[in-house]
Design an enzyme around this catalytic site. Structure first.
Site, PDB file in Angstrom:
ATOM      1  N   SER A  12       0.851  -1.190   0.000  1.00  0.00           N
ATOM      2  CA  SER A  12       0.000   0.000   0.000  1.00  0.00           C
ATOM      3  C   SER A  12       0.889   1.242   0.000  1.00  0.00           C
ATOM      4  O   SER A  12       2.103   1.154   0.151  1.00  0.00           O
ATOM      5  CB  SER A  12      -0.915   0.010   1.228  1.00  0.00           C
ATOM      6  OG  SER A  12      -0.172   0.202   2.414  1.00  0.00           O
ATOM      7  N   LYS A  13       0.260   2.395  -0.176  1.00  0.00           N
ATOM      8  CA  LYS A  13       0.979   3.668  -0.113  1.00  0.00           C
ATOM      9  C   LYS A  13      -0.006   4.773   0.183  1.00  0.00           C
ATOM     10  O   LYS A  13      -1.175   4.713  -0.218  1.00  0.00           O
ATOM     11  CB  LYS A  13       1.690   3.963  -1.438  1.00  0.00           C
ATOM     12  CG  LYS A  13       2.878   4.892  -1.282  1.00  0.00           C
ATOM     13  CD  LYS A  13       4.024   4.183  -0.586  1.00  0.00           C
ATOM     14  CE  LYS A  13       5.249   5.089  -0.483  1.00  0.00           C
ATOM     15  NZ  LYS A  13       6.373   4.354   0.122  1.00  0.00           N
ATOM     16  N   ALA A  14       0.458   5.793   0.884  1.00  0.00           N
ATOM     17  CA  ALA A  14      -0.347   6.983   1.148  1.00  0.00           C
ATOM     18  C   ALA A  14       0.437   8.207   0.697  1.00  0.00           C
ATOM     19  O   ALA A  14       1.623   8.339   1.011  1.00  0.00           O
ATOM     20  CB  ALA A  14      -0.689   7.084   2.630  1.00  0.00           C
TER      21      ALA A  14
ATOM     22  N   ASP B  79       7.304   7.662   5.474  1.00  0.00           N
ATOM     23  CA  ASP B  79       8.030   7.923   4.233  1.00  0.00           C
ATOM     24  C   ASP B  79       8.465   9.386   4.254  1.00  0.00           C
ATOM     25  O   ASP B  79       8.575   9.973   5.338  1.00  0.00           O
ATOM     26  CB  ASP B  79       7.137   7.592   3.027  1.00  0.00           C
ATOM     27  CG  ASP B  79       7.950   7.302   1.752  1.00  0.00           C
ATOM     28  OD1 ASP B  79       9.127   7.678   1.701  1.00  0.00           O
ATOM     29  OD2 ASP B  79       7.399   6.708   0.815  1.00  0.00           O
TER      30      ASP B  79
END
Length: 429
Positions: free
Chosen positions: A306-308, A366
């Site tokens: 996943s990534k935000a 991140d």
């Protein structure tokens, strides 16, 4: 509290970490919209130690017209109280739309929905034509006087769809959507406006959950069916789920490719309005690409990828103000995710769930996420009652490997192990 004059009231407001002039301006705008003038004001700034400061406002308000000289009803007082609380978290575009461009014509909540939908539309429609569907054009077209009634009726439909007291069922949604579509197709001649308004209807259709009826939400959160973000020409793999968050000076996407997935949250802070518009057009694509890459990297572990990506508008801010807005945006986004995944009495009562199953979302740090952000997110998850809150965010300073300090990636972990085993311990794995 009621004052001596007919229809006069003292209103007490406490706003944490807000500039006094902004707090007073926001309160005055809301009160004027509800037919009140601010006659007198008292303002104090109180230190809250490491939490910052609290702006204390005490306002004496008086009705502008004789219509509201009678004692205020509890329902009207509830609406005003809610809107006063919401202004701290609303984007300047929403405030401009509601209070400057269409005073007394557009409700605060409808204005928030419209600006949120504009932000979702940008990365979708820019795939068709990046010039016709620039973020500026999208906002200008949808909020033109002659098209506002259609956008507002779509916002009303969205509210009715997720009204916890009487949600709009599937057949009623379909019927209402067709009515609005017919009006748009028959009455709107501009092709760009027609495409945008019809796509707004799709956003309502493909929203599975929202926190819009939670009393203390920080931003507007939508759990989206990934199909809404794709255009017909795309035939790529669809993500498992998307969460979108629209708040004061930020828009954020969280994309995941499996039910249980983990990936980092990054903050994007363009230095100019032009760069911000460019980043907005590709925000979802960046989030999709990074999540898909994480999915491939996570192939040997139980969690998917996943990534935000949290895009923050810092244009025109000092370095101190920029840092403050960044931290506030992280908190608002994380809290909005929790709104949509935590199951408690409040969320069960106020969130209509068309997804129909519990979700688990994991985050990691991140770009530009700080140790303080990580600690706050974990503490907030615990306070909100999330199961296993410490798992909600990885790289906690006192638990596991600090990603920020050691630069942990898949390759980094392998290199670390190789050096530790072969060169330090003399073991050949």
């Amino acid at each position: 509290s009621h004052f001596n004059g007919p229809g006069d009231y003292w209103i007490d407001i406490a706003v944490s970490n807000s500039l006094p002039q902004i707090a007073l301006e926001n309160a005055s705008r809301v009160l004027y919209q509800h037919d009140f003038n601010v006659v007198r004001s008292h303002l104090d700034m109180v230190s809250d130690n490491e939490n910052g400061s609290v702006c204390m406002l005490r306002l004496l308000v008086s009705p502008i017209s004789d219509n509201h000289a009678e004692p205020m009803s509890s329902e009207r007082m509830k609406v005003i109280t809610h809107e006063l609380k919401r202004t701290k978290w609303l984007d300047p575009k929403t405030m401009e739309l509601v209070f400057n461009r269409f005073p007394n014509r557009l409700s605060l909540i409808n204005g928030e929905i419209i600006t949120a939908f504009c932000s979702i539309l940008h990365p979708i429609m820019t795939q068709k034509n990046p010039f016709a569907y620039s973020i500026g054009n999208i906002h200008d077209v949808i909020t033109r006087d002659r098209y506002l009634k259609y956008a507002s009726s779509i916002a009303d439909m969205f509210l009715d769809r997720f009204n916890p007291d009487c949600p709009l069922d599937e057949s009623s949604l379909q019927e209402r959507s067709e009515e609005i579509k017919t009006k748009i197709c028959n009455e709107v001649e501009d092709t760009v406006a027609k495409e945008l308004l019809l796509k707004m209807i799709d956003i309502v259709k493909y929203t599975l959950k929202t926190n819009i009826f939670l009393e203390n939400r920080y931003s507007l959160g939508l759990r989206l069916d990934p199909r809404v973000m794709e255009i017909e020409e795309n035939s790529r793999e669809l993500p498992y789920g998307i969460i979108f968050s629209h708040g004061r000076r930020f828009n954020a996407f969280h994309v995941r490719f499996r039910d249980i997935a983990r990936g980092g949250m990054r903050l994007v802070t363009p230095s100019s309005q032009e760069q911000h518009a460019l980043e907005s057009s590709r925000q979802y694509e960046e989030c999709y690409g990074l999540a898909f890459a994480q999915q491939l990297k996570n192939k040997d572990i139980p969690e998917g990828g996943s990534k935000a990506v949290n895009l923050i508008n810092c244009h025109g801010l000092s370095e101190q103000a920029k840092a403050f807005v960044m931290r506030k945006s992280v908190k608002a986004f994380a809290n909005t995710i929790l709104d949509l995944v935590v199951e408690n009495d409040e969320t069960k009562r106020n969130i209509v769930d068309y997804l129909g199953k519990k979700e688990v979302v994991y985050l990691g740090p991140d770009e530009q996420v700080t140790v303080d952000d990580i600690n706050w997110i974990v503490q907030r998850a615990a306070k909100r009652g999330l199961d296993a809150p410490s798992a909600f965010m990885s790289s906690k300073p006192r638990a596991g490997i600090n990603h920020k300090e050691y630069g942990v990636t898949s390759e980094g972990v392998n290199t670390f192990l190789d050096v530790a085993l072969q060169k330090v311990l003399g073991l050949d794995p």
